[in-house]
Motif scaffolding. Structure first.
Motif, short mmCIF file in Angstrom:
data_model
loop_
_atom_site.label_atom_id
_atom_site.label_comp_id
_atom_site.label_asym_id
_atom_site.label_seq_id
_atom_site.Cartn_x
_atom_site.Cartn_y
_atom_site.Cartn_z
N UNK A 94 0.82 -1.22 0.00
CA UNK A 94 0.00 0.00 0.00
C UNK A 94 0.85 1.25 0.00
N UNK A 95 1.96 1.24 0.72
CA UNK A 95 2.86 2.39 0.69
C UNK A 95 3.49 2.54 -0.68
N UNK A 96 3.76 1.43 -1.34
CA UNK A 96 4.27 1.51 -2.71
C UNK A 96 3.27 2.20 -3.63
N UNK A 97 1.98 1.82 -3.50
CA UNK A 97 0.94 2.46 -4.30
C UNK A 97 0.86 3.95 -4.01
N UNK A 98 0.98 4.31 -2.74
CA UNK A 98 0.91 5.73 -2.37
C UNK A 98 1.99 6.53 -3.08
N UNK A 99 3.23 6.06 -3.01
CA UNK A 99 4.32 6.85 -3.59
C UNK A 99 4.41 6.69 -5.10
N UNK A 100 3.76 5.68 -5.64
CA UNK A 100 3.76 5.53 -7.09
C UNK A 100 2.88 6.59 -7.75
N UNK A 101 1.71 6.81 -7.17
CA UNK A 101 0.77 7.75 -7.78
C UNK A 101 0.67 9.06 -7.04
N UNK A 102 1.09 9.05 -5.77
CA UNK A 102 0.93 10.25 -4.95
C UNK A 102 -0.50 10.37 -4.47
N UNK A 103 -0.71 11.13 -3.45
CA UNK A 103 -2.04 11.43 -2.92
C UNK A 103 -1.89 12.70 -2.10
N UNK A 104 -2.66 13.68 -2.44
CA UNK A 104 -2.53 15.00 -1.83
C UNK A 104 -2.34 14.91 -0.32
N UNK A 105 -1.33 15.58 0.23
CA UNK A 105 -0.35 16.44 -0.43
C UNK A 105 0.97 15.72 -0.73
N UNK A 106 0.95 14.40 -0.68
CA UNK A 106 2.16 13.63 -0.93
C UNK A 106 2.38 13.52 -2.43
N UNK A 107 3.51 14.03 -2.90
CA UNK A 107 3.81 13.98 -4.32
C UNK A 107 4.32 12.58 -4.68
#
Length: 1000
Positions: A126-139
């Motif tokens: 799940x953390x990989x998915x987060x940083x792959x696509x980003x999610x406001x405000x994480x680029x």
């Protein structure tokens, strides 16, 4: 969503927790979904954590909706606090995708990192998915994503293996490693997933690995599963051949036939094209059938191919009506190829569809307007020949200008200027370019500069092309053309990359050192404004002073601007500014006259002399300068230090509009929207002026008209048209339009709330210069319809705005604190912040703190005494209507007495009509006697009540309320009783627009 596969069916849950003494919910049958849900709701409300988890699971298994999934997210939040891993994982996925909660990457990290630390592979993925696509405000952070995917992939996570393989193929976040990517994909391919096979095929088809013909094996493997997309890709391999495998049209045909039989549109069209190329009538008939089936998907590609066949009547039966029917829907949408196709049909007719040159011309006009070259050619000839309407030779020649020869370079330049200006001759960019080019070929470098200007700004049917413009300016510079040098500098300054700013400055400095006054004043202006180059008042002064001493009016005016605003270490000096403007005005410099006129009216830097200042502004406006006319109108409509003259302002604005300045239509619109002096408000006329500005492509006109359309003010309410106008303006980086759109998508009043749209438009507004855009966005996320999903993110935006010293941010943060959204002692912190703002003279802070003292908040009890003291101490900060509102609010806190009702009655007449509904609702919730008292006053004003002002709900009062309900046609609402919230809202709005003011 990957994690949704973990959501199991809802289990039977039949806890019987009493709702109240002696009452308990009945037991449910297992299959009774509604009953089970009710049981879960009951138990969850009672605090049972298992029930909350089961209820969240049930809600997430229902179709996605903001309310259901938002509720589920809330339950999951509660469960997650107990450490339930399933709840944490699902909640993180919701935050990453913005489903049911605001998209919030920080929340994802907060939820998943602890799980990952405990060894949860799903959390790592799940953390990989987060940083792959980003999610406001994480680029997006491909490198971090790759690391997480690699960790999860090493533990066998299928999703992570696939994502890591894609990153290895593209070198995204990791060093490209095709071999490793293929190894991972091969492992995944053992599951038989056709899309993995297709991905492997693409690796070899793209040449990333070899031999290329291996692509066939993988596409074939996917095709064997019945995947139509794989069949089409495999067919393409056999159509062209790949690697050592040569073309095989029969295999390609077989594959396309299979895909087409499965209903794949791409397969149908590709097969039809192959059949049409064969040239046989039998194949053509089959192709038509395929295209007809493909056209049923409402896609333009098959429809336009099919329409052309029917219109030509060669490979298909001649059927003009069918061709028109296919094209018309797409033409209505502005699809260029459909417009051109219809133009061709009507130009010569097709079967039973007769030729209609006027209609053909109409469609060619539309297509040509979108830049279609074939349509321009057709339309050009029709205009020249007078086909379909009045002949227009000049316009036709602009579209199809023949090569013309001329030997006089300056005559060429002049003729080119005439075509470029579009005054004596219709504007014709092609002819202008032709004559400029001929002049340049014969050695006149000024032709190069002029060509550069056309490409710089665009002209007629020539679109702006900065690369072309720079090329011609460079060539002009090489031939020592002074204009070319300055134009190149301006291009680099305004449109070039940042590294070209230094070169632009060097070009201007070189020209200035050679005595070029134009370059000198341009460079000095840049140094004064501090745009593109660092502000340097001393250098600007050194550049302008010698020219000013020579009596150069532009230099004198420039010195006035320099001292009016200051630059770098040079401090503003209004007196010197006024003196320089005086000198420049004496030399008839109209910029200086305008600036001096404003200074004289305000008494800034010069002795106040409104009469002379106004005379100077009238003089400048009289020369025909539209902006000067607008400035004059602004002064006359303001009435500041000059007599208020609304009619004079109207005449000035209208003169500016007549002079061709669309911005004047905006001024006219607002003059009529709000009225001024003896000009009464007229929203309909305002809307007409805004429409005028919008038609001139003025963003402010589009936004202003859109706001009226949203409210139905002066025009019929039309949300779709309003949104279209706002999107057009936002497309030109208009901060106002983007901000309004952000609000529309966030507040849900006119559009369905849409987080992504609200965020993107708000960010666009911020990027375009609206500093408060993200503050407003944050507040809408925190307390608007998107709050269930995005509240935490909204609070972050507001907090960031406070840190950035955005005006109003402290008050908005205090509002959130006082609402209990930021901790158990939020109102205490809000009080501290608001008191500091009040001491600084902020009336908004005063009104909010009064509200907090009236109602109380987290950690702070309601205190009428504090409210009364605060209002008495700082009443001077408020306008009269605001003071009246706060007075009513204060007296509505305590039990009604004859004295308090009298105070309320005395203040009601001073409340602004826009605030009156809120005041009525406030009294409804806080003091029913005060509420009835206000209704009695208002109903008396409109002639419906003649009884005593008692604050009691007498029969006479109820009768008056019923009459008001009948007038408003809301009898159904009023049947619920006069003391219902719905009636309070309706009557508050009714009395806000009462024909007579409230009387004490």
């Amino acid at each position: 969503m990957r994690l949704w596969s973990t959501i199991a069916a809802v289990s039977v849950f039949a806890l019987a927790v009493p709702v109240d003494a002696g009452a308990s919910p009945p037991l449910c049958r297992t299959a009774d979904h509604a009953c089970l849900k009710g049981q879960l709701e009951h138990a969850a409300t009672a605090g049972d954590i298992v029930a909350k988890i089961e209820l969240a699971r049930m809600l997430l298994n229902e179709p996605e909706s903001g309310s259901n999934w938002g509720r589920a997210a809330g339950l999951l939040h509660q469960a997650a606090r107990t450490g339930d891993a399933w709840s944490v994982s699902i909640l993180a996925s919701l935050y990453r995708e913005g489903k049911g909660v605001p998209e919030d990457g920080r929340q994802v990290m907060k939820l998943l990192i602890p799980l990952a630390a405990k060894g949860s592979i799903g959390a790592v993925a799940g953390l990989g998915d987060l940083f792959a696509s980003g999610a406001t405000p994480i680029a997006p952070d491909p490198q971090r994503a790759a690391r997480y995917f690699a960790r999860a992939a090493a533990e066998g996570d299928v999703h992570s293996k696939y994502q890591l393989a894609l990153m290895l193929l593209d070198g995204n976040g990791v060093r490209a490693d095709i071999a490793r990517a293929i190894t991972l994909l091969e492992e995944l391919n053992r599951s038989g997933d056709p899309w993995i096979s297709i991905q492997l095929g693409e690796v070899y088809a793209s040449g990333k690995s070899g031999p290329a013909e291996r692509a066939i094996d993988y596409f074939a493997q996917a095709a064997e599963t019945g995947n139509a997309s794989a069949m089409v890709r495999l067919a393409q391999m056999y159509q062209t051949g790949i690697g050592t495998v040569g073309p095989d049209l029969q295999i390609a045909m077989d594959l396309l036939e299979q895909a087409a039989a499965l209903g794949d549109m791409g397969g149908q069209v590709q097969l039809a094209l192959v059949l049409l190329a064969s040239g046989t009538s039998e194949d053509a008939s089959q192709a038509i059938e395929l295209l007809e089936r493909a056209a049923e998907t409402n896609q333009a590609w098959p429809a336009t191919i099919l329409a052309q066949l029917y219109a030509e009547g060669r490979q298909a039966p001649l059927d003009g009506a069918r061709a028109v029917g296919l094209l018309q829907p797409f033409a209505d949408q502005g699809v260029t190829v459909a417009l051109t196709g219809l133009g061709g049909i009507y130009a010569k007719g097709a079967g039973i569809v007769p030729a209609d040159p006027a209609l053909a011309r109409h469609y060619f006009e539309q297509a040509a307007g979108s830049g279609d070259l074939s349509a321009k050619n057709r339309l050009g000839f029709m205009l020249i020949n007078g086909e379909g309407g009045t002949a227009d030779v000049a316009r036709g020649l602009r579209l199809l200008e023949p090569v013309m020869e001329s030997g006089d370079t300056w005559a060429m330049l002049q003729l080119g200027d005439t075509y470029a200006q579009g005054t004596a001759l219709p504007q014709n960019a092609e002819r202008a370019l032709h004559y400029y080019g001929r002049a340049a070929e014969l050695g006149n470098a000024a032709g190069l500069s002029r060509i550069g200007m056309i490409y710089r700004n665009g002209l007629a049917d020539v679109a702006p092309d900065l690369a072309q413009a720079q090329e011609y300016f460079e060539r002009a510079l090489a031939e020592e053309d002074a204009t070319g040098r300055i134009q190149l500098a301006l291009l680099l300054l305004e449109d070039g990359p940042a590294q070209d700013i230094a070169r632009a400055e060097q070009l201007l400095a070189a020209a200035a050192s050679e005595g070029d006054a134009w370059a000198t004043t341009i460079l000095a202006d840049l140094l004064t404004r501090g745009e593109k180059v660092e502000a340097d008042g001393a250098r600007a002064l050194a550049l302008l002073q010698p020219l000013a001493e020579q009596g150069n009016a532009a230099a004198l005016s420039g010195l006035g601007v320099l001292y009016a605003r200051g630059a770098g270490t040079l401090e503003p000096d209004p007196a010197k500014a006024g003196a320089y403007f005086e000198q420049a005005a004496a030399l008839n410099d109209y910029v200086a006259k305008s600036r001096l006129g404003m200074m004289l009216i305000a008494g800034e830097g010069v002795a106040v002399d409104p009469a002379r200042g106004l005379a100077l502004l009238r003089e400048v406006a009289a020369i025909g300068d539209g902006w000067a006319k607008i400035q004059l109108g602004d002064v006359l409509s303001s009435g500041k230090n000059v007599p208020l003259d609304p009619q004079g302002a109207l005449a000035a604005y209208q003169a500016a509009r007549d002079a061709g300045l669309p911005a004047a239509a905006i001024k006219l619109g607002y003059l009529f929207l709000y009225g001024k002096g003896n000009i009464a408000p007229d929203p309909a006329r305002a809307a007409n002026h805004f429409a005028d500005a919008a038609e001139a492509d003025l963003s402010a006109g589009k936004v202003s008209l859109a706001l009226l359309l949203l409210d139905g003010k002066g025009v019929e309410k039309n949300v779709d048209q309003a949104v279209d106008l706002l999107q057009e303006a936002a497309g030109h980086s208009d901060a106002w339009a983007s901000g309004v759109l952000g609000g529309l998508y966030a507040d849900g009043r006119n559009l369905k709330p849409d987080y992504r749209q609200a965020r993107d438009f708000s960010q666009a507004a911020f990027n375009a210069g609206d500093q408060a855009a993200m503050l407003r966005f944050g507040m809408s996320l925190a307390i608007g319809p998107l709050a269930p999903d995005h509240r935490a993110e909204g609070i972050d935006y507001v907090t960031e705005a406070v840190a950035a010293n955005i005006p109003g941010a402290v008050v908005e943060l205090a509002r959130l604190q006082s609402m209990g959204l930021m901790g158990s002692d939020g109102a205490v912190e809000a009080e501290r912040n608001l008191l500091a703002e009040i001491e600084a003279g902020n009336p908004a802070a005063l009104r909010l703190l009064l509200q907090v003292y009236r109602s109380g908040g987290p950690g702070l009890k309601a205190s009428p005494r504090k409210a009364r003291g605060l209002l008495e101490q700082h009443a001077a900060l408020l306008t009269s209507p605001a003071l009246a509102f706060e007075t009513v609010a204060l007296h509505s806190m305590a039990p009604a007495t004859e004295a308090s009702l009298s105070e309320i009655g005395a203040a009601l007449s001073g409340i602004a009509s826009a605030d009156f509904p809120q005041a009525v609702q406030m009294m409804f919730w806080g003091n029913k006697n005060a509420y009835v008292y206000a209704l009695q006053f208002g109903l008396r004003d409109v002639g419906l009540y003649s009884g005593p002002m008692s604050g009691y709900l007498t029969k006479q009062t109820i009768s008056a309320i019923n009459q008001a309900c009948a007038q408003q046609q809301i009898e159904e609402i009023c049947r619920r009783g006069p003391l219902t919230p719905e009636v309070a809202v309706s009557l508050g709005e009714y009395l806000a627009t009462r024909p007579a003011p409230l009387r004490s």
